[in-house]
Motif scaffolding. Structure first.
Motif, PDB file in Angstrom:
ATOM      1  N   LEU A 114       0.842  -1.189   0.000  1.00 60.81           N
ATOM      2  CA  LEU A 114       0.000   0.000   0.000  1.00 60.81           C
ATOM      3  C   LEU A 114       0.879   1.242   0.000  1.00 60.81           C
ATOM      4  O   LEU A 114       1.794   1.361   0.815  1.00 60.81           O
ATOM      5  CB  LEU A 114      -0.891   0.002   1.255  1.00 60.81           C
ATOM      6  CG  LEU A 114      -1.729   1.253   1.515  1.00 60.81           C
ATOM      7  CD1 LEU A 114      -2.811   1.421   0.458  1.00 60.81           C
ATOM      8  CD2 LEU A 114      -2.345   1.210   2.919  1.00 60.81           C
ATOM      9  N   VAL A 115       0.614   2.168  -0.920  1.00 59.30           N
ATOM     10  CA  VAL A 115       1.240   3.486  -0.920  1.00 59.30           C
ATOM     11  C   VAL A 115       0.173   4.486  -0.511  1.00 59.30           C
ATOM     12  O   VAL A 115      -0.954   4.461  -1.011  1.00 59.30           O
ATOM     13  CB  VAL A 115       1.825   3.844  -2.304  1.00 59.30           C
ATOM     14  CG1 VAL A 115       2.239   5.311  -2.355  1.00 59.30           C
ATOM     15  CG2 VAL A 115       3.013   2.950  -2.618  1.00 59.30           C
ATOM     16  N   ILE A 116       0.530   5.356   0.427  1.00 57.90           N
ATOM     17  CA  ILE A 116      -0.379   6.389   0.919  1.00 57.90           C
ATOM     18  C   ILE A 116       0.179   7.740   0.483  1.00 57.90           C
ATOM     19  O   ILE A 116       1.388   7.969   0.551  1.00 57.90           O
ATOM     20  CB  ILE A 116      -0.455   6.352   2.459  1.00 57.90           C
ATOM     21  CG1 ILE A 116      -0.843   4.961   2.951  1.00 57.90           C
ATOM     22  CG2 ILE A 116      -1.422   7.405   2.983  1.00 57.90           C
ATOM     23  CD1 ILE A 116      -0.374   4.665   4.362  1.00 57.90           C
ATOM     24  N   THR A 117      -0.678   8.625   0.029  1.00 57.71           N
ATOM     25  CA  THR A 117      -0.234   9.981  -0.289  1.00 57.71           C
ATOM     26  C   THR A 117      -1.342  10.955   0.057  1.00 57.71           C
ATOM     27  O   THR A 117      -2.398  10.564   0.584  1.00 57.71           O
ATOM     28  CB  THR A 117       0.222  10.100  -1.750  1.00 57.71           C
ATOM     29  OG1 THR A 117       0.904  11.348  -1.938  1.00 57.71           O
ATOM     30  CG2 THR A 117      -0.935   9.998  -2.735  1.00 57.71           C
ATOM     31  N   LEU A 118      -1.100  12.237  -0.213  1.00 53.49           N
ATOM     32  CA  LEU A 118      -2.061  13.292   0.120  1.00 53.49           C
ATOM     33  C   LEU A 118      -2.717  13.803  -1.166  1.00 53.49           C
ATOM     34  O   LEU A 118      -2.169  13.626  -2.262  1.00 53.49           O
ATOM     35  CB  LEU A 118      -1.344  14.432   0.855  1.00 53.49           C
ATOM     36  CG  LEU A 118      -2.220  15.473   1.543  1.00 53.49           C
ATOM     37  CD1 LEU A 118      -3.018  14.841   2.678  1.00 53.49           C
ATOM     38  CD2 LEU A 118      -1.360  16.608   2.102  1.00 53.49           C
ATOM     39  N   ASN A 119      -3.828  14.433  -1.002  1.00 58.66           N
ATOM     40  CA  ASN A 119      -4.649  14.934  -2.098  1.00 58.66           C
ATOM     41  C   ASN A 119      -3.847  15.520  -3.262  1.00 58.66           C
ATOM     42  O   ASN A 119      -3.115  16.494  -3.099  1.00 58.66           O
ATOM     43  CB  ASN A 119      -5.601  16.005  -1.542  1.00 58.66           C
ATOM     44  CG  ASN A 119      -6.551  16.548  -2.593  1.00 58.66           C
ATOM     45  OD1 ASN A 119      -6.778  15.929  -3.625  1.00 58.66           O
ATOM     46  ND2 ASN A 119      -7.102  17.707  -2.307  1.00 58.66           N
ATOM     47  N   HIS A 120      -4.020  14.930  -4.436  1.00 59.26           N
ATOM     48  CA  HIS A 120      -3.331  15.380  -5.644  1.00 59.26           C
ATOM     49  C   HIS A 120      -4.241  16.203  -6.547  1.00 59.26           C
ATOM     50  O   HIS A 120      -3.808  16.659  -7.609  1.00 59.26           O
ATOM     51  CB  HIS A 120      -2.839  14.166  -6.437  1.00 59.26           C
ATOM     52  CG  HIS A 120      -3.964  13.296  -6.914  1.00 59.26           C
ATOM     53  ND1 HIS A 120      -4.711  12.522  -6.062  1.00 59.26           N
ATOM     54  CD2 HIS A 120      -4.484  13.090  -8.157  1.00 59.26           C
ATOM     55  CE1 HIS A 120      -5.625  11.858  -6.757  1.00 59.26           C
ATOM     56  NE2 HIS A 120      -5.521  12.196  -8.022  1.00 59.26           N
ATOM     57  N   HIS A 121      -5.487  16.385  -6.155  1.00 61.45           N
ATOM     58  CA  HIS A 121      -6.440  17.127  -6.982  1.00 61.45           C
ATOM     59  C   HIS A 121      -6.195  18.636  -6.870  1.00 61.45           C
ATOM     60  O   HIS A 121      -5.517  19.107  -5.959  1.00 61.45           O
ATOM     61  CB  HIS A 121      -7.865  16.797  -6.556  1.00 61.45           C
ATOM     62  CG  HIS A 121      -8.244  15.357  -6.773  1.00 61.45           C
ATOM     63  ND1 HIS A 121      -8.365  14.800  -8.023  1.00 61.45           N
ATOM     64  CD2 HIS A 121      -8.495  14.360  -5.885  1.00 61.45           C
ATOM     65  CE1 HIS A 121      -8.701  13.520  -7.905  1.00 61.45           C
ATOM     66  NE2 HIS A 121      -8.773  13.230  -6.624  1.00 61.45           N
ATOM     67  N   ASP A 122      -6.776  19.388  -7.792  1.00 65.44           N
ATOM     68  CA  ASP A 122      -6.575  20.831  -7.809  1.00 65.44           C
ATOM     69  C   ASP A 122      -7.132  21.521  -6.571  1.00 65.44           C
ATOM     70  O   ASP A 122      -6.598  22.542  -6.132  1.00 65.44           O
ATOM     71  CB  ASP A 122      -7.216  21.450  -9.056  1.00 65.44           C
ATOM     72  CG  ASP A 122      -6.421  21.155 -10.325  1.00 65.44           C
ATOM     73  OD1 ASP A 122      -5.245  20.773 -10.211  1.00 65.44           O
ATOM     74  OD2 ASP A 122      -6.990  21.316 -11.422  1.00 65.44           O
TER      75      ASP A 122
END
Length: 243
Positions: A114-122
């Motif tokens: 599992l890779v977790i990241t933060l919001n990549h949306h505009d």
């Protein structure tokens, strides 16, 4: 958040969280991390920067070591002992092959499912604009999950002994305006609060409010806002991409 959220997958052992700055995980997602590590799973953190441009009243040369110390302490509160920094420049992270390669190399070394990241949306939803660093790192993390498994992308990594890893099964995006899944964080909320409070230097520069009152209110708002879409339980939401 009106759609019911599905439970996050549970059949994994290792995760890698990839974010831009110290405190990015602590503003919500750390409650899920505390829950996972409390259940015996392994989570490591990878930060693109040391957050040196994050405190207006503190010069970058002083802010970087301060925020690094706060991040290490915050991670420890939720059971994370491995924290790595890539040293991209805070505030001007560039999406592109260099960032993807750095993240792909870390994925190959840590071998997460599992890779977790933060919001990549505009945006964070509506007209609340997201920052360039979050967008760049979030997008690069999603792309690097595939890059890590392809030996012909960044072949120099294999030449350095960093062999491909095609075992990432999901990428989970925290704080997305398009959540699909959630984690019950009843057991992890207090540890997450302590984790966020380790960023005291950052918080005290951000607000005149009492740090504990500020941190508790922020975390409670997030978990309680998710609860109606997850059986009434306090929860952290993710947008989940399966691979």
């Amino acid at each position: 958040m009106t759609e019911q959220l599905a439970p996050m997958p549970a059949d994994w052992r290792r995760a890698l969280a990839v974010v831009a700055h110290p405190d990015d995980m602590e503003y919500g997602a750390a409650a899920a991390v505390a829950t996972w590590t409390g259940g015996g799973r392994e989570v490591a953190y990878l930060l693109a920067t040391r957050g040196e441009a994050g405190i207006d009243t503190v010069p970058p040369a002083e802010a970087a070591p301060l925020r690094e110390r706060e991040q290490l302490a915050g991670a420890a509160e939720v059971g994370v002992s491995v924290v790595e920094f890539l040293d991209h420049r805070d505030g001007v992270i560039e999406y592109g092959p260099a960032l993807r390669r750095d993240i792909a190399a870390a994925i190959r070394r840590h071998r997460p499912e599992l890779v977790i990241t933060l919001n990549h949306h505009d945006t964070w939803g509506g007209t609340a604009w997201n920052t360039p660093d979050h967008r760049a790192v979030g997008r690069a993390a999603i792309d690097a999950a595939a890059d890590a498994g392809n030996r012909w992308i960044f072949p120099e990594l294999a030449d350095q002994g960093i062999e491909p890893w095609d075992g990432v099964r999901w990428v989970a995006v925290a704080a997305s305006p398009r959540p699909t899944h959630a984690v019950d964080v009843t057991e992890g909320r207090e540890r997450a609060l302590r984790s966020l409070l380790e960023h005291r230097g950052y918080i005290e520069a951000l607000t005149d409010e009492d740090p504990e009152a500020y941190a508790r209110a922020f975390l409670d708002r997030g978990t309680e806002a998710t609860a109606p879409a997850f059986g009434g339980r306090p929860a952290v939401a993710f947008e989940l991409f399966a691979r």
